[in-house]
Structures are given as structure tokens and as C-alpha cells.
Design a protein around this motif. Structure first.
Motif, mmCIF file in Angstrom:
data_model
loop_
_atom_site.group_PDB
_atom_site.id
_atom_site.type_symbol
_atom_site.label_atom_id
_atom_site.label_comp_id
_atom_site.label_asym_id
_atom_site.label_seq_id
_atom_site.Cartn_x
_atom_site.Cartn_y
_atom_site.Cartn_z
ATOM 1 N N LEU A 273 33.030 36.583 47.438
ATOM 2 C CA LEU A 273 33.726 36.669 48.387
ATOM 3 C C LEU A 273 33.905 37.822 49.259
ATOM 4 N N ARG A 274 33.414 38.735 48.673
ATOM 5 C CA ARG A 274 33.751 40.456 49.287
ATOM 6 C C ARG A 274 35.189 40.425 49.372
ATOM 7 N N ALA A 275 35.925 40.164 48.560
ATOM 8 C CA ALA A 275 37.397 40.418 48.480
ATOM 9 C C ALA A 275 37.848 41.861 48.681
ATOM 10 N N ASP A 276 38.807 42.094 49.465
ATOM 11 C CA ASP A 276 39.356 43.274 49.378
ATOM 12 C C ASP A 276 39.821 43.913 48.226
ATOM 13 N N CYS A 277 40.343 43.122 47.231
ATOM 14 C CA CYS A 277 40.863 43.400 45.816
ATOM 15 C C CYS A 277 41.061 42.223 44.765
ATOM 16 N N CYS A 278 40.686 42.801 43.673
ATOM 17 C CA CYS A 278 40.885 41.450 42.609
ATOM 18 C C CYS A 278 42.034 42.091 41.761
ATOM 19 N N GLU A 279 43.521 41.310 41.728
ATOM 20 C CA GLU A 279 44.509 41.664 40.942
ATOM 21 C C GLU A 279 44.465 41.024 39.605
ATOM 22 N N ILE A 280 44.573 41.637 38.613
ATOM 23 C CA ILE A 280 44.410 41.012 37.355
ATOM 24 C C ILE A 280 46.107 41.223 36.760
ATOM 25 N N GLU B 162 32.051 44.877 34.086
ATOM 26 C CA GLU B 162 30.456 45.123 34.542
ATOM 27 C C GLU B 162 30.267 44.621 35.972
ATOM 28 N N ILE B 163 30.928 43.464 36.196
ATOM 29 C CA ILE B 163 30.582 42.858 37.346
ATOM 30 C C ILE B 163 31.378 43.640 38.632
ATOM 31 N N ALA B 164 32.611 44.195 38.363
ATOM 32 C CA ALA B 164 33.207 45.049 39.107
ATOM 33 C C ALA B 164 32.341 46.326 39.422
ATOM 34 N N ARG B 165 31.865 46.940 38.298
ATOM 35 C CA ARG B 165 31.090 47.826 38.586
ATOM 36 C C ARG B 165 29.897 48.021 39.355
ATOM 37 N N ASN B 166 29.169 46.675 39.118
ATOM 38 C CA ASN B 166 27.695 46.366 39.695
ATOM 39 C C ASN B 166 28.074 46.124 40.979
ATOM 40 N N TYR B 167 29.092 45.566 41.591
ATOM 41 C CA TYR B 167 29.173 45.025 42.863
ATOM 42 C C TYR B 167 30.338 45.790 43.833
ATOM 43 N N GLY B 168 30.867 46.672 43.119
ATOM 44 C CA GLY B 168 31.793 47.817 43.723
ATOM 45 C C GLY B 168 33.273 47.102 44.042
ATOM 46 N N VAL B 169 33.713 45.877 43.192
ATOM 47 C CA VAL B 169 34.715 45.350 43.342
ATOM 48 C C VAL B 169 36.151 46.267 42.761
ATOM 49 N N GLU B 170 36.965 46.379 43.776
ATOM 50 C CA GLU B 170 38.260 47.168 43.436
ATOM 51 C C GLU B 170 39.330 46.260 42.685
ATOM 52 N N MET B 171 39.737 46.794 41.528
ATOM 53 C CA MET B 171 40.554 45.895 40.795
ATOM 54 C C MET B 171 41.937 46.749 40.543
ATOM 55 N N VAL B 172 42.971 45.781 40.311
ATOM 56 C CA VAL B 172 44.231 46.552 39.855
ATOM 57 C C VAL B 172 44.702 45.578 38.720
ATOM 58 N N VAL B 173 45.115 46.153 37.736
ATOM 59 C CA VAL B 173 45.640 45.870 36.544
ATOM 60 C C VAL B 173 47.121 45.592 36.422
ATOM 61 N N ARG B 174 48.043 44.717 36.774
ATOM 62 C CA ARG B 174 49.564 44.634 36.910
ATOM 63 C C ARG B 174 50.240 43.767 35.943
ATOM 64 N N SER B 175 51.470 43.685 35.903
ATOM 65 C CA SER B 175 52.208 43.101 34.921
ATOM 66 C C SER B 175 52.639 42.023 36.008
ATOM 67 N N SER B 176 53.044 40.789 35.225
ATOM 68 C CA SER B 176 53.292 39.544 35.903
ATOM 69 C C SER B 176 54.921 39.621 35.918
ATOM 70 N N TRP B 177 55.601 40.597 35.206
ATOM 71 C CA TRP B 177 56.964 40.645 35.356
ATOM 72 C C TRP B 177 57.556 41.452 36.241
ATOM 73 N N THR B 178 56.787 42.447 36.651
ATOM 74 C CA THR B 178 57.518 43.399 37.499
ATOM 75 C C THR B 178 56.611 43.514 38.915
ATOM 76 N N ASP B 179 57.143 44.393 39.827
ATOM 77 C CA ASP B 179 56.650 44.825 41.070
ATOM 78 C C ASP B 179 55.821 46.068 40.940
ATOM 79 N N GLU B 180 55.605 46.735 39.846
ATOM 80 C CA GLU B 180 55.036 47.877 39.490
ATOM 81 C C GLU B 180 53.683 48.040 40.135
ATOM 82 N N PRO B 181 53.147 49.193 40.528
ATOM 83 C CA PRO B 181 51.879 49.008 41.067
ATOM 84 C C PRO B 181 50.543 48.848 40.161
#
Length: 602
Positions: free
Chosen positions: A166-173, A219-238
Motif C-alpha cells: 500500500l506504500r503506507a506512511d508507517c507500520c505500527e507494531i 526483511e520486508i521492511a528493509r527491502n521496501y523501505g517501510v518505516e516501522m514503529v514498535v509500541r506498547s498496546s497499554w500506553t501512549d509512549e512513542p
């Protein structure tokens, strides 16, 4: 307006209340002016429960039926999540992997994604709906349209693949930890949260057992330049931002089955220093590499083989300009340790100036044991003998005679269909804030196999590695001893490597058979090992990082059994009983902890 893909794991959606909390978070993201695709896992321990049910029915359930069974877990979650969003007044629609158009290869329980049709997704997004997608699953590219699953970490893989398509702006995990930590907080209480990490570093940590992200997703993020963010489901921390480089445009066809090797690298500015018959006791490597660091000698590859009696071999490469000071340090070290040993069987220092390093690089090599085997076989067919071997998830490097370098480059470029090769990559610009070590990992699920007296001829390593690749057994550390031992008129060396513990019985059986066919000596195994590793892009161009690692282990009287390195990773094999102590010592030595422990969710 941005397009964001959010993934929520099983813990995050483990109950009706948690699903409702996630729905609130999703709606808030939409209210921020974003289009949102949500990828979810099965609730809590649903998948484990389904596996248990299958085992109660059959001792060896059919893989096709397992895919049919396990895919139902995510379907429950997507329906409930869509309902929860609709209750909040947010239009939403749930789609299975098949309905989304996630097309995979026809391989049950561990399929790789071939392509994703985004037409339906984009239509629903344009209608203002949140699209809730079942992670972990797809549909085969065959006429039967079989349901397939992606294997462990499949929801991560689904989410990042969708973001790429989708060429998304970000993928949040979203997960049950606050982000990517410097080590396992269950073993080291003061593990610290990282604010950012490169995809190369994350790839190494993920392959070493950091469970917050699966290597295939990285691997996919690296190959396609996807920006990822790993966050907690319990807080609003970045959370932690995973930074991927700007990549060359790649076709989305064969998304996970594209060319596994991106390029061939070589370095003619190399010299090899080997110390043979070094006493096998704690502190030896720390002393040697500590002295090299004091002389500002930057070491590249480091290899320590398995012990032979009470000694082992240590070899390393440096630039040619550093060969003389490195030899002086090694010789002085050899004389020093010799004074503490009984006469006979002295330590020997060997320096080779006509050495080249050649290797392949590519995140697509993850989980594909046939790639290193293919490299070794191609070089062996050309009569090029391998001197040192160093492997990681995205790199395989070996040293060869400098005169063979041009031929090796041509062969590897042709073998892997790479049109160009690159010399030693430039050291990235690192500021003072870049730590030399980003994280530390411990793997307690490895076993070691050693083949003694392997004929020192081209093709031996490739035949051994290929025999295991044929069974889809991945090798991790591959070490070839520097000591040459004559047997029946020809020279031999020992080759050792690590495999997953669960693969040890099969690997041992196959290796014994191959060793007999090749005229090798005995095969020995050790299931009671631990591998501890440091990872950090900041170690590039900074002498002394490996020495600090070795010193931290020596201080705890932990003996190093094997050493292998890549550009941004140093791994050591130690006794399994020393694994946790080694992890804690290294984490403390590099100052990776924080004052208070990271709080884990109940």
C-alpha cells in the motif's frame, strides 16, 4: 492525511475488554486524519489451544488441515474488532487473508507471500472504513485456492507486507512490551528501551531470538523501505522506531521470493593473522584483542574454532597496513602465553598478506539455508578454496587467496544474478550519541556439531552445508579451523557449526553420513551450549568493541568456545550453564541498563 498499518498481537487482543481498548486507539488514529488498516493475531492463547486440540485428534495432523484450523483464530478476532469499531461509530470491515488478496506459495504452515492485490483494500479505505485484516494467513496461487498460513511471526509479516504493498506512511507494531529493548527483560531486569534502531541491527537481533519482531517482517521492511514503529498496546509512549534505508524500487511481485542476494562485496585490503594452539582458558581472547585495541588496530573478521585437546586456534583479519603491528602484538602475546605453559606443542603465529574477503549480502537470505550452500558450491566448482567463513542472517563472508578474488566476484555475480559488486562499504557517519553496541542477545536453543579431519580441498564445506540445506536445516556459526593436520598424506581441517537444538538428531545423522562419504574423521556434538551476541552499527570503525566483550566474559571466568563475527555483530559460544551470567555481564559492561526495570504487563 496519512496511511497507517497497525498490527496488534495476541496479548493485545486477548479479551473483549482489550479488543475494545484497541478499537478506541484505532478510532483515535482515524480522528487524527489517517486512513488505517488493522492487522490482528488470534486472541491470547487461541492458537496454542487449537494446536492442542489437533494433537488430541491426531499424533501427526495433516498440514493442510492444520492451516484450515489455525486460520480460524484470526477470523474470530477480525469480526470482533470490526464490531467494536462499529459500536464506536467508526465504519469498519473485516477481511480474511484470502479476501484481502494475500497470495502465497502453495506451502502449508510456512508459506511465503508472493503478491498482494490492493484494489479492494483501497476501495474500502476510500469509503472511510477501517479495514481489519486477519494476519498470519493467505491463499495459495494454485487453482485450488488453498488456505495457507505464514508460520511463526506471520501477523508481523502480514502487516509489513501490506504496508509495502500500500506504500503506507508507517507500520505500527503494537505488542506487550514498550518497544525494542537492549536485551530480554525477563533475564536482565534493567533492560533499556531503545528510541530507534536501524533495520540492519533489528534484523540481527530478530534472528538472534529477539521476539518483539520476526526476521521476515524486518526483511520486508528493509527491502521496501517501510518505516516501522514498535509500541506498547497499554500506553501512549512513542516506542522504538525501526529505520530502513531508502531502497531501490522493487517489484511487488514475488514479494518474499524475490532475489535473495542484493550484491557481492569484496575487500582486497586484507591480511590474515592466525594463532595456532592457543591455550583454551578464560581471558585469552580478552588479552589478545585488548592489546590490539591499545595499538588502535581495527580488526575485521574474528574466528575462534573448537578446542583440540587443551588448545584452539584464533584467526582475524586486518587491513594490510595494520598487518605488521598486528603481527607484532600476536607474536608478543604468543611468547607471553608460552611462558606459562609446559614445553612442547608451542603456539604458532602465521601471517598471510595475500588475502581477500569476498561475500554476499541480502536480507532475502533469511531462513534459506540453500543460499550459503550455493555460494560455497559455486566457488568450489571453480577450484577456489575457502580459508575463513563468517555468517550472519544477511551476510556470508569468506577469505580466499587474493589471486582468486576477481574470479570469485565474477562467479558470485553470475550465480546470484547480481550485476555489480561493491568494495568494502563506507563506514556510516556516526555521531557521538551512536552507541557501539545497541543490544545483546542470548540463544539457549543452539547445539554444536564438529567434523574432525575434513580434507582441505575445495568443495568440502559446500557438500556438508548442502546436505543440511536439503533438509531445510539452517546453520548459524560456521567455523573452519586454521590448523592443518596431516592425515594419510593429505592436509585436513576441522569444521564446526551450530544448528537449532531441535534439528540436532537429524543433522547429526546426515553429517555422519556425509563425513564418511568425504573421508572425514569423527563427528562430535554438544547440545549444552549458549550463544551470546552483541549487535551495533556503532562498532564499525571503533577498535576495541570485541575486546571489551571478551574482557567482560573473562572477568566472570567464562570460557569462550567459539567466536564468529559479521560487520555489526560479534557472537560467542559458551557453556549453556554460563549463558545467563554472560548476558548480564556483557549488558552491564556496555552500560546498556537503566536505573529502574522495564515494567511488563500483567
Amino acid at each position: 492525511m496519512g496511511l497507517i498499518v497497525q498490527k496488534y498481537g495476541g496479548t493485545s487482543v486477548g479479551s473483549a475488554e482489550r479488543i475494545q481498548a484497541v478499537a478506541q486507539r484505532v478510532k483515535k488514529t482515524v480522528q487524527g486524519g489517517n486512513q488505517v488498516v488493522v492487522v490482528v493475531s488470534a486472541m491470547g492463547k487461541t492458537t496454542d489451544g487449537l494446536v492442542k486440540l489437533a494433537q488430541e485428534i491426531s499424533t501427526n495432523p495433516c498440514q493442510r488441515e492444520m492451516d484450515m484450523l489455525l486460520s480460524t483464530g484470526e477470523q474470530v478476532t477480525i469480526a470482533l474488532m470490526s464490531m467494536a469499531l462499529q459500536e464506536l461509530g467508526q465504519p469498519a470491515i473485516s477481511l480474511t487473508g484470502a479476501q484481502v488478496g494475500i497470495v502465497t506459495e502453495a506451502s502449508h504452515t510456512r508459506a511465503r507471500i508472493l503478491n498482494i492485490s490492493t484494489d479492494r483494500l483501497e476501495r474500502h479505505l476510500a469509503e472511510g472504513k477501517v479495514v481489519v485484516v486477519a494476519g498470519f494467513q493467505g491463499i495459495s496461487n494454485t487453482s485450488e485456492l488453498e488456505v495457507t498460513t505464514l508460520g511463526r511471526g506471520g501477523s508481523d509479516t502480514s502487516a509489513v507486507a501490506l504496508a509495502a504493498a500500500l506504500r503506507a506512511d508507517c507500520c505500527e507494531i503494537y505488542t506487550d512490551v514498550p518497544g525494542v529493548l537492549t536485551t530480554d527483560p525477563r533475564l536482565v531486569e534493567n533492560a533499556r528501551l531503545m528510541t530507534e534502531i536501524t533495520s540492519d541491527e533489528m534484523l540481527e537481533l530478530a534472528s538472534l531470538g529477539a521476539k518483539v519482531l520476526h526476521p521476515r517482517a524486518v526483511e520486508i521492511a528493509r527491502n521496501y523501505g517501510v518505516e516501522m514503529v514498535v509500541r506498547s498496546s497499554w500506553t501512549d509512549e512513542p516506542g522504538t522506531r525501526v529505520i530502513s534505508p531508502l531502497s531501490q524500487p522493487r517489484p511487488l511481485q514475488n514479494l518474499e521470493l524475490g532475489r535473495p542476494v542484493d550484491g557481492v562485496r569484496f575487500d582486497l585490503d586484507q591480511a590474515k593473522v592466525a594463532l595456532l594452539r592457543v591455550e583454551d582458558r578464560p581471558g585469552i581472547a580478552a588479552h589478545l584483542f585488548g592489546e590490539l585495541a591499545k595499538q588502535r588496530v581495527d580488526v575485521d573478521l574474528i574466528i575462534q574454532s573448537i578446542h583440540d585437546g587443551h588448545t584452539n586456534d584464533i584467526a582475524f583479519t586486518v587491513t594490510r597496513a595494520s598487518a605488521n603491528p598486528a603481527e607484532a602484538v600476536a607474536s608478543a602475546f604468543s611468547e607471553m602465553v608460552q611462558r606459562t605453559r609446559a614445553p612442547g606443542n608451542p603456539t604458532e603465529v602465521i601471517v598471510e598478506h595475500d588475502v581477500a574477503k569476498v561475500g554476499i549480502v541480502g536480507a532475502g537470505m533469511i531462513g534459506r539455508p540453500g543460499i550459503p550452500a550455493k555460494m560455497f558450491a559455486a566457488l568450489a566448482e571453480a577450484g577456489i578454496n575457502l580459508q575463513m567463513i563468517s555468517t550472519s542472517e544477511a551476510h556470508v563472508s569468506c577469505t580466499i587467496h587474493a589471486a582468486d578474488c576477481d574470479r570469485a566476484i565474477e562467479i558470485l555475480c553470475r550465480t546470484f544474478e547480481v550485476t555489480c559488486s561493491s568494495a568494502r562499504p563506507e563506514t556510516p557517519r556516526l555521531d557521538e550519541q551512536t552507541p557501539p553496541v545497541r543490544g545483546v542477545a542470548l540463544d539457549l536453543k543452539q547445539a554444536r556439531i564438529a567434523i574432525h579431519h575434513v580434507p582441505d580441498q575445495p568443495g568440502m564445506a559446500s557438500k556438508i552445508v548442502q546436505s543440511l540445506a536439503d533438509l531445510n536445516i539452517c546453520l548459524d556459526m560456521i567455523i573452519q579451523s586454521q590448523r592443518s593436520c596431516p592425515v594419510q598424506g593429505y592436509n585436513t581441517r576441522d569444521i564446526a557449526f551450530t544448528v537449532p537444538q531441535m534439528d540436532l538428531p537429524t543433522a547429526q545423522h546426515v553429517v555422519k553420513k556425509v563425513a564418511a562419504e568425504l573421508g572425514c574423521g569423527t563427528v562430535s556434538t554438544d547440545p549444552n551450549i549458549a550463544k551470546v551476541s552483541i549487535v551495533g552499527i556503532g562498532m564499525l570503525g571503533r577498535p576495541g568493541v570485541a575486546a571489551t566483550l571478551f574482557q567482560s566474559l573473562a572477568h566472570e571466568q567464562i570460557n569462550i568456545q567459539m567466536i564468529a563475527t559479521s560487520e555489526i555483530r560479534v557472537s560467542c559460544v559458551v557453556a549453556e550453564s554460563d549463558g545467563i551470567a554472560a548476558l548480564k555481564a556483557i549488558h552491564a559492561t556496555f552500560g546498556l541498563g537503566q536505573a529502574s526495570a522495564v515494567k511488563m504487563p500483567v
